[in-house]
Write an enzyme that holds these catalytic residues in place. Structure first.
Site, PDB file in Angstrom:
ATOM      1  N   THR A   2     -23.821  -9.129   5.550  1.00 53.35           N
ATOM      2  CA  THR A   2     -25.195  -8.972   6.049  1.00 53.35           C
ATOM      3  C   THR A   2     -25.645 -10.181   6.850  1.00 53.35           C
ATOM      4  O   THR A   2     -25.209 -11.318   6.591  1.00 53.35           O
ATOM      5  CB  THR A   2     -26.166  -8.776   4.877  1.00 53.35           C
ATOM      6  OG1 THR A   2     -27.510  -8.783   5.352  1.00 53.35           O
ATOM      7  CG2 THR A   2     -26.028  -9.881   3.834  1.00 53.35           C
ATOM      8  N   TYR A  23     -29.949 -11.632  -2.508  1.00 57.59           N
ATOM      9  CA  TYR A  23     -29.142 -10.629  -1.807  1.00 57.59           C
ATOM     10  C   TYR A  23     -28.210 -11.308  -0.811  1.00 57.59           C
ATOM     11  O   TYR A  23     -26.986 -11.089  -0.812  1.00 57.59           O
ATOM     12  CB  TYR A  23     -30.053  -9.629  -1.099  1.00 57.59           C
ATOM     13  CG  TYR A  23     -29.338  -8.766  -0.085  1.00 57.59           C
ATOM     14  CD1 TYR A  23     -28.325  -7.892  -0.473  1.00 57.59           C
ATOM     15  CD2 TYR A  23     -29.671  -8.839   1.271  1.00 57.59           C
ATOM     16  CE1 TYR A  23     -27.661  -7.109   0.462  1.00 57.59           C
ATOM     17  CE2 TYR A  23     -29.018  -8.051   2.208  1.00 57.59           C
ATOM     18  CZ  TYR A  23     -28.019  -7.195   1.792  1.00 57.59           C
ATOM     19  OH  TYR A  23     -27.363  -6.429   2.730  1.00 57.59           O
TER      20      TYR A  23
END
Length: 329
Positions: free
Chosen positions: A117, A141
């Site tokens: 990501t 995350y």
């Protein structure tokens, strides 16, 4: 050769399965169906219901199906949720990925493609962001994904495994053929939420933060069509199969849109207005982030085909309408 797609019943994973099948690949899916759907898995693929963190199960799937490559999508993806539940994210993303990587090594898997990501960068100091900018994640995350990248790097140095870690920017849209799309209930993806609101599935949409240092005060993101992202994985797979060394690559278009610009595009495409409420910032949200995808373009020949926000929104809206028909049955 068989490709194992973890999380293949989910949003991006289900598109990847179709991309592989369209290319004539043998595909097995491992998904615990916590947020994915059995019906989203292409019928030509083999579905195994289970957790990627279950090492014994992953090892059995690899052995029984002759898996030679893994494309790993399974994991949790909501930034604010990770801030509230960091241990859950480290368990579901990092710990589970470690178990899967170990099963891959023991099972003789040759290539591993990882769903990383842009959140590993945090708020980059310069844009468009390149892969050599030091990671500075601002949420658990992003950190959980970066930790998995590090595990892959170290594992590839010690074992005959090559990997590609693809750092996604903001994924949106749906399969142009209408076979799959973003179907998760309560999803937080902006284009998904705006499409639901525009079609009356939600009473209003919240904009989180209007005081960022951007032209209109809202966050800026690089939105990439999910089908282009699936093709990037296919290109990376071909690159690794051809003997290419392990690689980290951004997947984005190189230009961004603010939250308000996206909402205006949705209004224009759907031809209707909808209620928008302005709220405070969410924890973990970066101000702006836009990709430099030169690595993906030059190293494994990725060429986007859907770099058009109105097209992305149009495909997302078409999928929302098809979901309404499916759920009415």
């Amino acid at each position: 050769m068989t490709v194992l797609v973890t999380g293949g019943a989910g949003y991006i994973g289900s598109h990847m399965v179709w991309e592989l099948l369209d290319a004539g690949e043998e595909v097995v899916v491992l998904d615990r169906l916590s947020s994915g759907f059995e019906w989203a898995v292409a019928p030509e693929a083999t579905l195994v219901v289970g957790d990627v963190g279950d090492g014994e199960l992953a090892a059995r799937v690899i052995a029984e199906h002759g898996v030679t490559e893994i494309i790993h999508f399974a994991g949790s993806i909501v930034v604010p949720e990770s801030v509230a539940d960091p241990l859950g994210y480290y368990l579901n993303n990092t710990v589970a990925s470690r178990a899967l990587i170990e099963s891959a090594v023991r099972g003789g898997v040759k290539h591993f493609i990882f769903s990383s990501t842009a959140a590993v960068y945090g708020s980059p100091k310069s844009m468009p962001v390149t892969e050599d900018q030091p990671p500075a994640p601002e949420s658990p995350y992003g950190t959980s994904k970066w930790m998995t990248e590090l595990m892959l790097r170290d594992t590839a140095a010690a074992h005959p495994l090559t990997f590609a870690a693809l750092r996604y920017f903001n994924v949106a849209g749906a399969d142009p053929k209408g076979r799959t799309g973003q179907s998760t209930k309560g999803a937080t993806h902006l284009v998904k939420v705006a499409s639901e609101t525009a079609l009356g599935k939600r009473p209003y949409l919240e904009v989180f933060g209007t005081d960022y240092d951007t032209p209109d005060g809202t966050c800026v993101r690089d939105y990439i069509h999910v089908s282009d992202l699936a093709k990037a994985h296919a290109k990376a797979l071909g690159y690794l199969r051809a003997g290419g060394p392990s690689i980290v690559a951004n997947c984005g278009y190189g230009h961004g849109y603010s939250v308000l610009e996206v909402l205006e595009t949705v209004r224009r495409v759907v031809g209707a207005d909808f209620e928008v409420r302005r709220s405070g910032r969410r924890a973990g949200d970066a101000t702006a982030i836009v990709a430099d995808a030169t690595t993906a373009r030059t190293r494994f020949g990725w060429e986007p085909e859907h770099d058009d926000l109105e097209e992305i929104v149009g495909h997302a809206l078409a999928w929302e309408r098809s979901l309404a028909t499916r759920n009415a049955r």
